[in-house]
Design an enzyme around this catalytic site. Sequence first.
Site, PDB file in Angstrom:
ATOM      1  N   HIS A  33       0.892  -1.319   0.035  1.00 34.46           N
ATOM      2  CA  HIS A  33      -0.080   0.019   0.074  1.00 34.46           C
ATOM      3  C   HIS A  33       0.763   1.175  -0.006  1.00 34.46           C
ATOM      4  CE1 HIS A  33      -4.205  -1.689   0.250  1.00 34.46           C
ATOM      5  NE2 HIS A  33      -3.434  -2.586   0.944  1.00 34.46           N
ATOM      6  N   ASP A  35       2.542   2.038  -2.947  1.00 36.02           N
ATOM      7  CA  ASP A  35       2.992   2.263  -4.405  1.00 36.02           C
ATOM      8  C   ASP A  35       1.949   3.538  -4.786  1.00 36.02           C
ATOM      9  OD1 ASP A  35       0.425   0.796  -4.563  1.00 36.02           O
ATOM     10  OD2 ASP A  35       1.083  -0.239  -6.214  1.00 36.02           O
ATOM     11  N   GLY A 120      -4.108 -12.855  -4.405  1.00 34.90           N
ATOM     12  CA  GLY A 120      -2.997 -11.596  -4.032  1.00 34.90           C
ATOM     13  C   GLY A 120      -2.025 -11.926  -4.813  1.00 34.90           C
ATOM     14  N   LEU A 121      -1.972 -12.985  -5.967  1.00 31.37           N
ATOM     15  CA  LEU A 121      -0.699 -12.801  -6.621  1.00 31.37           C
ATOM     16  C   LEU A 121      -0.910 -12.215  -7.908  1.00 31.37           C
ATOM     17  CD1 LEU A 121      -0.213 -16.978  -6.146  1.00 31.37           C
ATOM     18  CD2 LEU A 121       0.890 -14.865  -4.943  1.00 31.37           C
ATOM     19  N   SER A 122      -1.880 -11.352  -8.108  1.00 29.15           N
ATOM     20  CA  SER A 122      -2.277 -10.513  -9.238  1.00 29.15           C
ATOM     21  C   SER A 122      -2.338 -11.015 -10.588  1.00 29.15           C
ATOM     22  CB  SER A 122      -0.804  -9.547  -9.217  1.00 29.15           C
ATOM     23  OG  SER A 122      -1.376  -8.202  -9.655  1.00 29.15           O
ATOM     24  N   SER A 123      -3.103 -11.840 -10.611  1.00 30.69           N
ATOM     25  CA  SER A 123      -3.567 -12.438 -11.897  1.00 30.69           C
ATOM     26  C   SER A 123      -4.285 -11.386 -13.015  1.00 30.69           C
ATOM     27  CB  SER A 123      -4.775 -13.733 -11.735  1.00 30.69           C
ATOM     28  OG  SER A 123      -5.810 -13.148 -11.042  1.00 30.69           O
ATOM     29  N   SER A 124      -4.646 -10.543 -12.144  1.00 27.49           N
ATOM     30  CA  SER A 124      -5.314  -9.331 -12.919  1.00 27.49           C
ATOM     31  C   SER A 124      -4.267  -8.708 -13.854  1.00 27.49           C
ATOM     32  CB  SER A 124      -6.119  -8.328 -12.301  1.00 27.49           C
ATOM     33  OG  SER A 124      -5.395  -7.929 -11.221  1.00 27.49           O
ATOM     34  N   ASP A 168       2.000  -3.907  -9.563  1.00 23.63           N
ATOM     35  CA  ASP A 168       1.671  -5.240 -10.037  1.00 23.63           C
ATOM     36  C   ASP A 168       2.107  -5.171 -11.462  1.00 23.63           C
ATOM     37  OD1 ASP A 168       0.668  -5.520  -7.519  1.00 23.63           O
ATOM     38  OD2 ASP A 168      -1.445  -5.737  -8.087  1.00 23.63           O
TER      39      ASP A 168
HETATM   40  C1  GLA Z   1      -2.982  -4.384  -4.976  1.00 18.90           C
HETATM   41  C2  GLA Z   1      -2.663  -3.309  -5.944  1.00 18.90           C
HETATM   42  C3  GLA Z   1      -1.387  -2.711  -5.818  1.00 18.90           C
HETATM   43  C4  GLA Z   1      -1.013  -2.221  -4.643  1.00 18.90           C
HETATM   44  C5  GLA Z   1      -1.178  -3.779  -3.511  1.00 18.90           C
HETATM   45  C6  GLA Z   1      -0.832  -3.070  -2.108  1.00 18.90           C
HETATM   46  O1  GLA Z   1      -2.384  -5.505  -5.263  1.00 18.90           O
HETATM   47  O2  GLA Z   1      -3.013  -3.898  -7.287  1.00 18.90           O
HETATM   48  O3  GLA Z   1      -1.143  -1.545  -6.726  1.00 18.90           O
HETATM   49  O4  GLA Z   1      -1.426  -1.172  -3.994  1.00 18.90           O
HETATM   50  O5  GLA Z   1      -2.513  -3.992  -3.560  1.00 18.90           O
HETATM   51  O6  GLA Z   1       0.181  -2.902  -1.815  1.00 18.90           O
END
Ligand code: GLA
Length: 382
Positions: A33, A35, A120-124, A168
């Site tokens: 949090h 970025d 939370g591994l950012s598939s998006s 991400d």
């Molecule tokens: C998500 C958001 C990122 C970042 C994190 C928290 O993954 O996509 O930009 O803010 O939460 O660090």
Amino acid sequence: MQLDALRRAFLRHFQTEPLLIISPGRVNLIGEHTDYNEGYVLPGAIDKAIVVALSPSGSDHCEVHALKLQQVDKFQLPHVRKGEGWQNYVRGVVHFMQQKGCALQGFYAMIDGDIPIGSGLSSSAALEGAFSFGLHQLFQLPVSPLELALIGQQAEHQYVGVRCGIMDQYANIFGKRNHLIRLDCRTLEHVYYPFQFPDYRIVLCNTMVHHALASSAYNERRRQCEEGVTILQQYHPEVKSLRDVSQAMLHDHIREIPPLIYMRCMYVVEENERVLMAGICLQQGDLEKFGDLMYASHTGLQKQYEVSCEELDYLVELTLNREEVIGARMMGGGFGGCTINIVHRDAVKDFQEYIVTTYKQKFHKTPEIYVGEIVDGVHVVD
Ligand code: GLA
């Protein structure tokens, strides 16, 4: 990864050889949090990825098959509109590439992959990167890697509706094998830190929950940080974001800032300091101290920023008496998803068994455990 199966499925359906793209998810060692507050983060790409097969359609027609979901999205260029769910990641990228002036043509695509969704591994970001980078390769479009990352972020803001930061998408594009990326989210410049500790592994423990308030709470945290900045600007006009704020400055204005906002801002300021310190630890090979910073980050996310949840807290708590664990914390936006742990390689199996059994007893869910490697960012398969 079923690359060959994907290639064959594409060939069977579209009768043409595709370009194959591997687009990884990401981990973030520390800097959560921060970025969207123009601070620092320390992510890397991991060996869980979305794979996309692509070819030109020869017309304005675009057709995207999501194999796992067994869904197909069809739309026409040049006018792309919002769709539903996952479609918006693709459509958003197409829309913002066109806005950048890219001469896009229609395409066929098939999506597969093994990034657990909502973990939370950012598939998006991986999906966005697969398409921004893939279309850039397919049609030889003049877009820089940074622009590709920003296009993904814009898609997320305006098509998906989450005002995410840039971490991400950046990690997905700039990932480098065995390196972490220390990204300055103000200048959008990075340095690579080697992350090679042969005795240790990055282990992700998936809570298997994704609490509904995740995206609304995310946008709310962003607003709270902005509120803190607005108050501080009255006294310090030079402050543009929490990046410009120190603990002392916050402290000086403790009476002017509502307690909740104060606590949120203090977390961000402290977390930025932790990322910088973590970088020094990496350079000095001091993994113990690095681990302590991870724990401190978790405590901040839990108590000051309040984006953790019972399941995440429990997974971190379980590691406290485990000698093999150097550091652990929740990762990503929060309210579910994974914890990230640094674990001694000889004890990974024991650790895994312990976590699965203990977590299952309490929450009646089996957590998935992944042992991750830091890999290269999005790329074409040779
Ligand atoms: C998500 C958001 C990122 C970042 C994190 C928290 O993954 O996509 O930009 O803010 O939460 O660090």
